[in-house]
Design an enzyme around this catalytic site. Structure first.
Site, PDB file in Angstrom:
ATOM      1  N   GLY A 150       0.800  -1.210   0.000  1.00  0.00           N
ATOM      2  CA  GLY A 150       0.000   0.000   0.000  1.00  0.00           C
ATOM      3  C   GLY A 150       0.834   1.262   0.000  1.00  0.00           C
ATOM      4  O   GLY A 150       1.971   1.287  -0.473  1.00  0.00           O
ATOM      5  N   CYS A 151       0.276   2.315   0.580  1.00  0.00           N
ATOM      6  CA  CYS A 151       0.836   3.650   0.424  1.00  0.00           C
ATOM      7  C   CYS A 151       2.181   3.855   1.110  1.00  0.00           C
ATOM      8  O   CYS A 151       2.875   4.824   0.803  1.00  0.00           O
ATOM      9  CB  CYS A 151      -0.178   4.684   0.916  1.00  0.00           C
ATOM     10  SG  CYS A 151      -1.677   4.752  -0.102  1.00  0.00           S
ATOM     11  N   TYR A 152       2.560   3.001   2.058  1.00  0.00           N
ATOM     12  CA  TYR A 152       3.889   3.164   2.659  1.00  0.00           C
ATOM     13  C   TYR A 152       4.925   2.253   2.008  1.00  0.00           C
ATOM     14  O   TYR A 152       6.045   2.117   2.509  1.00  0.00           O
ATOM     15  CB  TYR A 152       3.844   2.936   4.177  1.00  0.00           C
ATOM     16  CG  TYR A 152       3.267   1.620   4.638  1.00  0.00           C
ATOM     17  CD1 TYR A 152       3.964   0.424   4.493  1.00  0.00           C
ATOM     18  CD2 TYR A 152       2.021   1.567   5.253  1.00  0.00           C
ATOM     19  CE1 TYR A 152       3.437  -0.777   4.932  1.00  0.00           C
ATOM     20  CE2 TYR A 152       1.477   0.375   5.693  1.00  0.00           C
ATOM     21  CZ  TYR A 152       2.192  -0.794   5.530  1.00  0.00           C
ATOM     22  OH  TYR A 152       1.663  -1.981   5.961  1.00  0.00           O
ATOM     23  N   PHE A 342       1.277   6.455   5.421  1.00  0.00           N
ATOM     24  CA  PHE A 342       0.300   5.640   6.145  1.00  0.00           C
ATOM     25  C   PHE A 342      -0.332   4.641   5.180  1.00  0.00           C
ATOM     26  O   PHE A 342      -0.521   4.934   3.999  1.00  0.00           O
ATOM     27  CB  PHE A 342      -0.786   6.527   6.744  1.00  0.00           C
ATOM     28  CG  PHE A 342      -0.250   7.686   7.539  1.00  0.00           C
ATOM     29  CD1 PHE A 342       0.114   7.534   8.864  1.00  0.00           C
ATOM     30  CD2 PHE A 342      -0.089   8.932   6.936  1.00  0.00           C
ATOM     31  CE1 PHE A 342       0.622   8.605   9.585  1.00  0.00           C
ATOM     32  CE2 PHE A 342       0.416  10.010   7.648  1.00  0.00           C
ATOM     33  CZ  PHE A 342       0.779   9.843   8.974  1.00  0.00           C
TER      34      PHE A 342
END
Length: 356
Positions: A150-152, A342
């Protein structure tokens, strides 16, 4: 022998040239039958802080958006297989463009390691191998693929490079994040999923990490998972692409965590947020950035870079943070910076940085 300090020597970024943001807003509004919900969606779209989102999807036959006649979504929702075929073709090309946009693209013969992050597609041979072939990297190069985080994901990829350089001082690591979020439009007629889809666009970024003292020196790494938060962000592989669940509780939980003295101390290396003179925050959405600003108690302009990336590109999942770091490298010298993103977990991942 002293342990070397890893440096992000440079970053290159790339987005496609097809802006799909306003076309999506029109399509999404049509999915909502309740006039009240359509009004809420329109207000949220206006307040989202996003002007453009870019897509690898080809324009329709009339030059229009992917939902228009001749577009990828014109005849309904394509199966996951069709989306993954497009991913396997388009993701390496966008990644190679990001490498070409580095201030000093590396000689393929000098690259010792390749670390690739992506959560928007699956293919085998993997994206790392496809990129290595396109770049002409040696077949013996050590490769790492960071998938579905994901976003991290970019933080994890850069952290891998950080540890490689600390253990191998002569390493020259190429780190790439490539995300094609617009491949995953979902059939839905409810408000919350449509608001989540409103955020995402496509992008790729590439960084060179080495012990050479140029760019941004990376130091302490940090990670935290918020308790009882695993239901807040989810990413499911379905028959028609990947379906994102993004709870409206996410900003509040992030703000609460950052207001905690213990977590705030971990993020700021034991100092006050006021001592941090540079913030590279993943622009997951306007409400996420508002929550970070409020939770940390920092000045409204402290997240100017992250808000600009969100406005110009939308949320490009893991690539977003590297776009922010590219702007940091182009700006004033940094004494104490913090990069943070996050993602699913709900987890926060990051590291400290300073100008070389």
């Amino acid at each position: 022998m002293p342990i070397p300090t890893p440096h992000i020597n440079g970053i290159g970024a790339a987005t496609p040239d097809h802006d799909i943001h306003h076309a999506f807003i029109g399509w999404a509004a049509e999915q909502l039958s309740d006039p009240r919900e359509r009004g809420v969606f329109a207000r949220m779209a206006e307040r989202a802080g996003i002007d453009h989102r870019w897509s690898v999807l080809p324009r329709g036959a009339d030059g229009g958006s992917p939902i228009n006649p001749g577009g990828f979504y014109a005849r309904g929702m394509p199966p996951t297989s069709a989306r993954m075929q497009l991913y396997a073709n388009a993701a390496p090309r966008l990644a190679v463009q990001a490498v070409a946009n580095l201030p000093e693209p590396p000689d393929p013969a000098d690259v010792t390691h390749l670390v690739v992050a992506s959560c928007t597609g699956f293919t085998a041979p993997g994206l790392d191998q496809l990129i290595a072939r396109e770049l002409g990297l040696d077949g013996s190069i050590e490769r790492t693929l960071v998938g579905f985080m994901g976003c991290y994901g970019a933080v994890t990829a850069l952290r891998n490079a950080y540890h490689i350089v600390r253990s191998e001082p002569g390493a020259r690591v190429l780190v790439i994040s490539a995300e094609l979020s617009t491949l995953h439009l979902q059939p839905d007629d409810t408000l919350e999923p449509l608001l989540a889809m409103l955020l995402f666009g496509d992008g790729a970024a590439a960084a060179v990490v080495s012990a050479e003292p140029e760019g941004l020196a990376m130091d302490r790494q940090f990670a935290a998972t918020l308790p009882e938060s695993e239901e807040l962000i989810q990413w499911h592989v379905g028959d028609t692409g990947f379906a994102m669940h993004l709870s409206g509780e996410v900003p509040g939980r992030i703000g609460e965590a950052l207001a905690s003295p213990e977590f705030r101390s971990a993020v700021c290396n034991g100092t006050s947020p006021d001592a941090v003179d540079s913030w590279a925050v993943h622009g997951g959405g306007r409400s996420i950035l508002d929550a970070v600003e409020k939770g940390l108690g920092i000045a409204p302009d402290a997240l100017a870079i992250s808000r600009a990336i969100l406005r110009e590109k939308g949320n490009m999942s893991s690539a977003t943070l590297m776009f922010a770091l590219e702007r940091v490298l182009q700006g004033r010298p940094v004494e104490q910076g913090v990069a943070i993103a996050f993602g699913p977990g709900l987890a926060a991942e990051g590291f400290g940085y300073r100008s070389a």
